[in-house]
Design a protein around this motif. Sequence first.
Motif, PDB file in Angstrom:
ATOM      1  N   THR A   1       0.845  -1.192   0.000  1.00 19.39           N
ATOM      2  CA  THR A   1       0.000   0.000   0.000  1.00 19.39           C
ATOM      3  C   THR A   1       0.883   1.246   0.000  1.00 19.39           C
ATOM      4  O   THR A   1       2.065   1.173   0.338  1.00 19.39           O
ATOM      5  N   PRO A   2       0.364   2.390  -0.397  1.00 21.55           N
ATOM      6  CA  PRO A   2       1.187   3.614  -0.437  1.00 21.55           C
ATOM      7  C   PRO A   2       1.892   3.880   0.889  1.00 21.55           C
ATOM      8  O   PRO A   2       1.279   3.850   1.949  1.00 21.55           O
ATOM      9  N   GLY A   3       3.195   4.110   0.797  1.00 20.33           N
ATOM     10  CA  GLY A   3       4.004   4.331   1.976  1.00 20.33           C
ATOM     11  C   GLY A   3       4.656   3.085   2.517  1.00 20.33           C
ATOM     12  O   GLY A   3       5.413   3.143   3.492  1.00 20.33           O
ATOM     13  N   GLY A   4       4.401   1.925   1.884  1.00 20.04           N
ATOM     14  CA  GLY A   4       4.976   0.667   2.336  1.00 20.04           C
ATOM     15  C   GLY A   4       6.344   0.414   1.734  1.00 20.04           C
ATOM     16  O   GLY A   4       6.783   1.093   0.802  1.00 20.04           O
ATOM     17  N   SER A   5       7.015  -0.604   2.252  1.00 13.67           N
ATOM     18  CA  SER A   5       8.374  -0.902   1.797  1.00 13.67           C
ATOM     19  C   SER A   5       8.425  -1.417   0.367  1.00 13.67           C
ATOM     20  O   SER A   5       9.455  -1.302  -0.305  1.00 13.67           O
ATOM     21  N   SER A   6       7.322  -1.984  -0.125  1.00 14.36           N
ATOM     22  CA  SER A   6       7.283  -2.486  -1.506  1.00 14.36           C
ATOM     23  C   SER A   6       6.178  -1.816  -2.308  1.00 14.36           C
ATOM     24  O   SER A   6       5.610  -2.408  -3.226  1.00 14.36           O
ATOM     25  N   SER A   7       5.873  -0.576  -1.967  1.00 14.75           N
ATOM     26  CA  SER A   7       4.760   0.109  -2.617  1.00 14.75           C
ATOM     27  C   SER A   7       5.092   0.588  -4.027  1.00 14.75           C
ATOM     28  O   SER A   7       4.196   0.782  -4.841  1.00 14.75           O
ATOM     29  N   LEU A   8       6.382   0.797  -4.307  1.00 15.08           N
ATOM     30  CA  LEU A   8       6.753   1.205  -5.663  1.00 15.08           C
ATOM     31  C   LEU A   8       6.633   0.022  -6.607  1.00 15.08           C
ATOM     32  O   LEU A   8       6.960  -1.110  -6.259  1.00 15.08           O
ATOM     33  N   VAL A   9       6.136   0.276  -7.821  1.00 14.78           N
ATOM     34  CA  VAL A   9       5.976  -0.786  -8.800  1.00 14.78           C
ATOM     35  C   VAL A   9       7.356  -1.248  -9.250  1.00 14.78           C
ATOM     36  O   VAL A   9       8.073  -0.529  -9.937  1.00 14.78           O
ATOM     37  N   GLY A  10       7.719  -2.436  -8.834  1.00 13.14           N
ATOM     38  CA  GLY A  10       9.028  -2.986  -9.160  1.00 13.14           C
ATOM     39  C   GLY A  10       9.086  -4.440  -8.754  1.00 13.14           C
ATOM     40  O   GLY A  10       8.056  -5.073  -8.497  1.00 13.14           O
ATOM     41  N   ASN A  11      10.299  -4.978  -8.695  1.00 13.66           N
ATOM     42  CA  ASN A  11      10.455  -6.394  -8.390  1.00 13.66           C
ATOM     43  C   ASN A  11       9.886  -6.759  -7.023  1.00 13.66           C
ATOM     44  O   ASN A  11       9.205  -7.777  -6.873  1.00 13.66           O
ATOM     45  N   ALA A  12      10.186  -5.962  -6.010  1.00 12.02           N
ATOM     46  CA  ALA A  12       9.698  -6.260  -4.658  1.00 12.02           C
ATOM     47  C   ALA A  12       8.178  -6.260  -4.618  1.00 12.02           C
ATOM     48  O   ALA A  12       7.560  -7.108  -3.962  1.00 12.02           O
ATOM     49  N   TYR A  13       7.570  -5.324  -5.307  1.00 14.31           N
ATOM     50  CA  TYR A  13       6.103  -5.231  -5.335  1.00 14.31           C
ATOM     51  C   TYR A  13       5.491  -6.484  -5.959  1.00 14.31           C
ATOM     52  O   TYR A  13       4.600  -7.120  -5.380  1.00 14.31           O
ATOM     53  N   PHE A  14       5.971  -6.855  -7.145  1.00 11.45           N
ATOM     54  CA  PHE A  14       5.380  -7.981  -7.854  1.00 11.45           C
ATOM     55  C   PHE A  14       5.664  -9.307  -7.158  1.00 11.45           C
ATOM     56  O   PHE A  14       4.779 -10.162  -7.055  1.00 11.45           O
ATOM     57  N   PHE A  15       6.892  -9.517  -6.665  1.00 10.92           N
ATOM     58  CA  PHE A  15       7.198 -10.776  -6.009  1.00 10.92           C
ATOM     59  C   PHE A  15       6.445 -10.920  -4.693  1.00 10.92           C
ATOM     60  O   PHE A  15       6.085 -12.035  -4.300  1.00 10.92           O
TER      61      PHE A  15
END
Length: 217
Positions: free
Chosen positions: A141-155
């Motif tokens: 969610t916005p403000g989270g450690s994986s909130s940016l659309v990238g590898n961490a988000y998708f995995f």
Amino acid sequence: MWTSIWTMDRWLTANGGSSFKTFMDSWPNRSPGWLFMCVLSSSCLATVIDVYKHWEEESLKGLYGFNYELYSKVGQGEWIYQIFVAAFTIPMAVLFTLIEVFRESRIDVENTKSDRENMFEGLALLLLVCLWIPVVILSTTPGGSSSLVGNAYFFTWFTTVVVIETFVWWIRDWRKGIHDVVRLQEEEYQRAQRAVLRKHKLAKKAAATEVEDRKGN
């Protein structure tokens, strides 16, 4: 990546080989889910650790200035929790994958497991679901450690979906097992009922024959 996998699958099918789906369906029980869980959680762990270790360095270099404002507000506990859950999932997924792969088959056709092992697998999946749902809520969610659309988000999302899907798979098989037990008990009851009726008919027939014999004498 998915385009490459789809192209390879089409090529294998066109050349008379087995598709990836057929290959995965041949794996025993829920080993496909555990294997994918192992790969995805390992990738999630690697990407999250990479972001955690390098976001401040890259921000100070001026390459990604907006990252500093975002990640500086992420609490240390959130990073630790997400890394812990991913690291905890890996050995559990490896354990169940190895158990399923090296399980002794019955006549090389059907893989069997005890009720105790099946219940332990269900509890392990329930625990993982309870761990990953907060991860995906907090970190993506916005403000989270994986909130940016990238590898961490998708995995993070992929791993959570696979964990939930594997747990639903277990529930479906568990309900099927209960249904099979009830059906077998019902069939056994019907066999016993038919046997009692058959004995009753034979006894009635024998009694009628005995009465006729007495009348004849």
